[in-house]
Design an enzyme around this catalytic site. Structure first.
Site, PDB file in Angstrom:
ATOM      1  N   TYR A 152      31.559  14.766  24.225  1.00  0.00           N
ATOM      2  CA  TYR A 152      33.131  13.979  24.173  1.00  0.00           C
ATOM      3  C   TYR A 152      33.150  12.556  23.870  1.00  0.00           C
ATOM      4  O   TYR A 152      34.347  13.242  22.941  1.00  0.00           O
ATOM      5  CB  TYR A 152      33.679  13.848  25.826  1.00  0.00           C
ATOM      6  CG  TYR A 152      34.593  13.347  26.433  1.00  0.00           C
ATOM      7  CD1 TYR A 152      36.100  14.355  25.636  1.00  0.00           C
ATOM      8  CD2 TYR A 152      34.829  12.578  27.204  1.00  0.00           C
ATOM      9  CE1 TYR A 152      37.141  14.195  26.422  1.00  0.00           C
ATOM     10  CE2 TYR A 152      36.034  11.741  27.765  1.00  0.00           C
ATOM     11  CZ  TYR A 152      37.210  12.823  27.554  1.00  0.00           C
ATOM     12  OH  TYR A 152      38.317  12.362  28.167  1.00  0.00           O
ATOM     13  N   THR A 159      41.885   9.600  36.405  1.00  0.00           N
ATOM     14  CA  THR A 159      43.443   9.339  36.644  1.00  0.00           C
ATOM     15  C   THR A 159      43.644  10.335  37.800  1.00  0.00           C
ATOM     16  O   THR A 159      43.038  11.118  37.934  1.00  0.00           O
ATOM     17  CB  THR A 159      44.039   9.514  36.203  1.00  0.00           C
ATOM     18  OG1 THR A 159      43.938   8.066  34.746  1.00  0.00           O
ATOM     19  CG2 THR A 159      45.915   9.842  36.049  1.00  0.00           C
ATOM     20  N   LYS A 216      35.524  11.124  20.882  1.00  0.00           N
ATOM     21  CA  LYS A 216      36.349  10.679  20.891  1.00  0.00           C
ATOM     22  C   LYS A 216      36.690   9.702  19.913  1.00  0.00           C
ATOM     23  O   LYS A 216      37.565   9.012  20.194  1.00  0.00           O
ATOM     24  CB  LYS A 216      37.561  10.274  22.358  1.00  0.00           C
ATOM     25  CG  LYS A 216      37.685  11.445  23.718  1.00  0.00           C
ATOM     26  CD  LYS A 216      39.365  11.845  23.358  1.00  0.00           C
ATOM     27  CE  LYS A 216      39.504  12.607  24.384  1.00  0.00           C
ATOM     28  NZ  LYS A 216      40.270  13.046  24.123  1.00  0.00           N
ATOM     29  N   LYS A 223      35.524  19.809  17.985  1.00  0.00           N
ATOM     30  CA  LYS A 223      36.478  20.729  17.221  1.00  0.00           C
ATOM     31  C   LYS A 223      37.712  20.075  17.819  1.00  0.00           C
ATOM     32  O   LYS A 223      38.363  19.431  16.649  1.00  0.00           O
ATOM     33  CB  LYS A 223      36.415  21.875  17.453  1.00  0.00           C
ATOM     34  CG  LYS A 223      35.508  22.704  16.488  1.00  0.00           C
ATOM     35  CD  LYS A 223      35.659  24.303  16.826  1.00  0.00           C
ATOM     36  CE  LYS A 223      36.423  25.039  15.709  1.00  0.00           C
ATOM     37  NZ  LYS A 223      36.404  26.281  15.816  1.00  0.00           N
ATOM     38  N   GLY A 255      48.176  20.960  30.221  1.00  0.00           N
ATOM     39  CA  GLY A 255      46.724  20.454  31.010  1.00  0.00           C
ATOM     40  C   GLY A 255      47.630  18.836  32.182  1.00  0.00           C
ATOM     41  O   GLY A 255      48.395  19.136  32.606  1.00  0.00           O
ATOM     42  N   ALA A 279      45.657  10.419  23.093  1.00  0.00           N
ATOM     43  CA  ALA A 279      44.334  10.096  24.361  1.00  0.00           C
ATOM     44  C   ALA A 279      43.404   9.299  23.822  1.00  0.00           C
ATOM     45  O   ALA A 279      42.519  10.934  23.977  1.00  0.00           O
ATOM     46  CB  ALA A 279      44.574  10.962  25.052  1.00  0.00           C
ATOM     47  N   ASP A 315      49.554  24.442  23.657  1.00  0.00           N
ATOM     48  CA  ASP A 315      48.752  24.520  24.542  1.00  0.00           C
ATOM     49  C   ASP A 315      47.276  26.127  24.321  1.00  0.00           C
ATOM     50  O   ASP A 315      48.622  26.956  23.897  1.00  0.00           O
ATOM     51  CB  ASP A 315      48.486  24.214  26.144  1.00  0.00           C
ATOM     52  CG  ASP A 315      47.600  23.302  26.899  1.00  0.00           C
ATOM     53  OD1 ASP A 315      46.594  24.569  27.160  1.00  0.00           O
ATOM     54  OD2 ASP A 315      47.163  22.325  27.410  1.00  0.00           O
ATOM     55  N   TYR A 332      44.092   7.724   9.324  1.00  0.00           N
ATOM     56  CA  TYR A 332      45.620   7.444   8.992  1.00  0.00           C
ATOM     57  C   TYR A 332      46.381   6.193   8.911  1.00  0.00           C
ATOM     58  O   TYR A 332      47.775   6.879   8.351  1.00  0.00           O
ATOM     59  CB  TYR A 332      46.176   9.232   9.809  1.00  0.00           C
ATOM     60  CG  TYR A 332      46.238  10.273   9.052  1.00  0.00           C
ATOM     61  CD1 TYR A 332      44.296  10.467   9.019  1.00  0.00           C
ATOM     62  CD2 TYR A 332      46.594  11.087   8.271  1.00  0.00           C
ATOM     63  CE1 TYR A 332      44.689  12.106   8.280  1.00  0.00           C
ATOM     64  CE2 TYR A 332      46.723  12.728   8.089  1.00  0.00           C
ATOM     65  CZ  TYR A 332      45.260  12.436   8.167  1.00  0.00           C
ATOM     66  OH  TYR A 332      45.283  14.196   7.812  1.00  0.00           O
ATOM     67  N   LEU A 372      48.471  23.877  12.264  1.00  0.00           N
ATOM     68  CA  LEU A 372      49.250  22.994  13.361  1.00  0.00           C
ATOM     69  C   LEU A 372      50.903  23.678  12.491  1.00  0.00           C
ATOM     70  O   LEU A 372      50.882  22.622  11.450  1.00  0.00           O
ATOM     71  CB  LEU A 372      49.189  21.786  14.225  1.00  0.00           C
ATOM     72  CG  LEU A 372      50.050  20.962  14.857  1.00  0.00           C
ATOM     73  CD1 LEU A 372      49.661  22.453  16.096  1.00  0.00           C
ATOM     74  CD2 LEU A 372      49.081  19.910  15.385  1.00  0.00           C
TER      75      LEU A 372
HETATM   76  P1  NAD Z   1      42.937  19.426  30.985  1.00  0.00           P
HETATM   77  O1  NAD Z   1      41.796  19.148  30.897  1.00  0.00           O
HETATM   78  O2  NAD Z   1      43.798  19.185  32.916  1.00  0.00           O
HETATM   79  O3  NAD Z   1      44.344  19.365  29.458  1.00  0.00           O
HETATM   80  C1  NAD Z   1      43.637  19.510  29.106  1.00  0.00           C
HETATM   81  C2  NAD Z   1      44.942  20.463  28.041  1.00  0.00           C
HETATM   82  O4  NAD Z   1      44.510  20.523  26.871  1.00  0.00           O
HETATM   83  C3  NAD Z   1      44.355  21.465  28.732  1.00  0.00           C
HETATM   84  O5  NAD Z   1      45.825  22.085  29.125  1.00  0.00           O
HETATM   85  C4  NAD Z   1      43.788  22.683  27.920  1.00  0.00           C
HETATM   86  O6  NAD Z   1      43.785  24.026  27.869  1.00  0.00           O
HETATM   87  C5  NAD Z   1      44.265  21.881  26.646  1.00  0.00           C
HETATM   88  N1  NAD Z   1      43.537  22.324  24.867  1.00  0.00           N
HETATM   89  C6  NAD Z   1      42.276  21.896  25.040  1.00  0.00           C
HETATM   90  N2  NAD Z   1      41.767  22.064  24.065  1.00  0.00           N
HETATM   91  C7  NAD Z   1      42.736  22.635  23.415  1.00  0.00           C
HETATM   92  C8  NAD Z   1      43.313  23.451  21.493  1.00  0.00           C
HETATM   93  N3  NAD Z   1      42.014  23.407  21.278  1.00  0.00           N
HETATM   94  N4  NAD Z   1      44.085  23.502  21.438  1.00  0.00           N
HETATM   95  C9  NAD Z   1      45.230  23.668  22.368  1.00  0.00           C
HETATM   96  N5  NAD Z   1      45.478  22.829  23.710  1.00  0.00           N
HETATM   97  C10 NAD Z   1      44.172  22.062  24.259  1.00  0.00           C
HETATM   98  O7  NAD Z   1      42.565  17.214  31.407  1.00  0.00           O
HETATM   99  P2  NAD Z   1      43.830  15.871  31.431  1.00  0.00           P
HETATM  100  O8  NAD Z   1      42.884  15.608  32.740  1.00  0.00           O
HETATM  101  O9  NAD Z   1      44.743  16.245  31.242  1.00  0.00           O
HETATM  102  O10 NAD Z   1      43.659  15.317  30.041  1.00  0.00           O
HETATM  103  C11 NAD Z   1      44.040  15.434  29.171  1.00  0.00           C
HETATM  104  C12 NAD Z   1      43.943  14.236  27.713  1.00  0.00           C
HETATM  105  O11 NAD Z   1      44.238  12.720  28.405  1.00  0.00           O
HETATM  106  C13 NAD Z   1      42.363  14.325  27.269  1.00  0.00           C
HETATM  107  O12 NAD Z   1      42.581  14.417  26.117  1.00  0.00           O
HETATM  108  C14 NAD Z   1      41.286  13.547  27.497  1.00  0.00           C
HETATM  109  O13 NAD Z   1      40.304  13.254  27.084  1.00  0.00           O
HETATM  110  C15 NAD Z   1      42.442  12.568  28.164  1.00  0.00           C
HETATM  111  N6  NAD Z   1      41.817  11.589  29.236  1.00  0.00           N
HETATM  112  C16 NAD Z   1      41.926  11.920  30.672  1.00  0.00           C
HETATM  113  C17 NAD Z   1      41.374  11.434  31.832  1.00  0.00           C
HETATM  114  C18 NAD Z   1      41.796  11.341  33.112  1.00  0.00           C
HETATM  115  O14 NAD Z   1      41.152  11.004  34.085  1.00  0.00           O
HETATM  116  N7  NAD Z   1      42.670  12.577  33.718  1.00  0.00           N
HETATM  117  C19 NAD Z   1      41.069   9.901  31.677  1.00  0.00           C
HETATM  118  C20 NAD Z   1      40.762   9.966  30.227  1.00  0.00           C
HETATM  119  C21 NAD Z   1      40.875  10.535  29.327  1.00  0.00           C
END
Ligand code: NAD
Ligand code: UDP
Length: 331
Positions: free
Chosen positions: A145, A175, A149, A91, A10, A114, A31, A159, A61
């Site tokens: 969401y 971000t 979280k 999930k 991601g 995260a 992923d 845990y 996993l």
């Molecule tokens: P993103 O959607 O680009 O990346 C998430 C990745 O998780 C994707 O590659 C997706 O394919 C993968 N994914 C989803 N479900 C999955 C599963 N069941 N098994 C395996 N892979 C799975 O989002 P991001 O912006 O890179 O966010 C990444 C993390 O950071 C997330 O947990 C998000 O909640 C957290 N987060 C991001 C931001 C931000 O501003 N980008 C802010 C707060 C929290």
């Protein structure tokens, strides 16, 4: 160190993988490509110590060999994505987190979760310190969401307290940077894509609602500082640079040299009105603070979006899925 990054293909995960490989760590990137893409880590394929495995972390996993750190980043993250994928989001936040914690327990690894500023919901305290419990509508649309979280945070603590797993929780604030999907629906990729195309820039409501925006390189430094520490968190990681969405739209139009107009669209339900991290704890326990000025970050991001646009204009045919399947399996 050998580090497992869930959601490693991601936006944030791919930057984490890149930085870990650069500093000499081994990376197992897991992923299922739900909202990410193998293209985000294509430049790491073939690099010593990097392995990409297509896995859904809500299934069982399993990782062969030792693991020192699990960075659990798998989850849809943009409101457009998680509203389209509500059950997948719940999930991965619950069952996926359970599996990631189980892996950390089995391998005696540190796990960093995260989490998100969304655990504060539509906050009534400003800026938000980690001690604030939040203001979340559990049955609102964003509840899928936010509650996933919040559950993930509670499970992580359970845990830690029950099994002695070394855990850390980071609450990430908005971000931005290269490798955001242009169609992920978040404000910054939308505004940049629209401005570059000369299309109307869509501001939700009157645009007075604020976010505090952090350039990705700074965020990754903060996450790795948390991974390298033994602090349990939660720790806010974000840039306190707060801006109203209307001002952000105007700024991006100016920086891109666009002639786009601003149009106002309906504001999403439960859209938080204000948001700003209190980063005192991150400074105190991690010695971390953001260093990249937001304008510099926006310049870099716009340059990346421009380059993408050009690349796609002279686009090569898409990869043959059969030919890439063995790469995706990590073979
Ligand atoms: P993103 O959607 O680009 O990346 C998430 C990745 O998780 C994707 O590659 C997706 O394919 C993968 N994914 C989803 N479900 C999955 C599963 N069941 N098994 C395996 N892979 C799975 O989002 P991001 O912006 O890179 O966010 C990444 C993390 O950071 C997330 O947990 C998000 O909640 C957290 N987060 C991001 C931001 C931000 O501003 N980008 C802010 C707060 C929290
Ligand atoms: N937003 C907007 N125009 C868009 C997309 C989003 O004005 O085209 C608004 C959205 O309503 C919210 C803010 O920008 O008030 C930030 O939205 P984003 O999806 O980037 O992040 P989040 O709401 O998850 O913080």
């Amino acid at each position: 160190m050998r580090v497992v990054v869930t959601g490693g293909a991601g936006f944030l995960g791919s930057h984490l993988c890149e930085r870990l490989i650069k500093r000499g760590d081994e990376v197992v990137c897991l992923d299922n490509f739900l909202t990410g893409s193998a293209a985000n880590v294509a430049h790491l394929q073939g690099r010593a110590g990097f392995r990409l495995v297509r896995t859904d972390v809500t299934d069982y996993l399993h990782v062969v060999g030792p693991v020192d750190v699990v960075l659990h980043f798998a989850s849809p993250a943009s409101p457009v994505d998680y509203l389209q994928l509500p059950i997948e989001t719940l999930k991965v936040g619950s069952i996926g987190t359970l599996h990631a914690l189980g892996l950390a327990k089995e391998k005696a690894a540190r796990l960093v979760l995260a989490s998100t500023s969304e655990v504060y919901g539509d906050p009534e305290v400003h800026p938000q310190p980690e001690t604030y419990w939040g203001h979340v509508n559990p049955v609102g649309r964003r509840g899928v969401y936010d509650e996933a979280k919040r559950f993930a945070e509670a499970l992580t603590l359970a845990y830690r307290n029950t099994h002695g797993v070394d855990t850390g929780i980071v609450r990430i604030f908005n971000t931005f940077g290269p490798r955001m999907r242009p169609d992920d629906g978040r404000a910054i990729p939308n505004f940049i894509r629209q401005a570059l195309a000369g299309e109307p820039v869509t501001v939700a409501g009157d645009g007075k609602q604020t976010r505090s925006i952090c350039y990705v390189d700074d965020l990754i430094t903060g996450i790795l500082a948390m991974a390298d520490s033994d602090h349990p968190g939660p720790v806010n990681i974000g840039n306190p640079h707060e801006i109203a969405m209307l001002d952000l739209a105007r700024w991006i139009i100016e920086l891109t040299g666009s002639e786009s107009e601003i149009v106002h669209i309906e504001r999403p339900v439960d859209d938080p009105t204000i948001r700003q991290p209190d980063t005192t704890l991150a400074r105190e326990v991690l010695g971390w603070e953001p260093l990249v000025p937001v304008e510099e970050g926006l310049h870099r991001t716009i340059a990346w979006f421009r380059a993408q646009e050009q690349e796609h204009a002279f686009s090569v045919p898409p990869l043959d899925p059969q030919a890439t399947e063995h790469i995706l399996r990590g073979e």
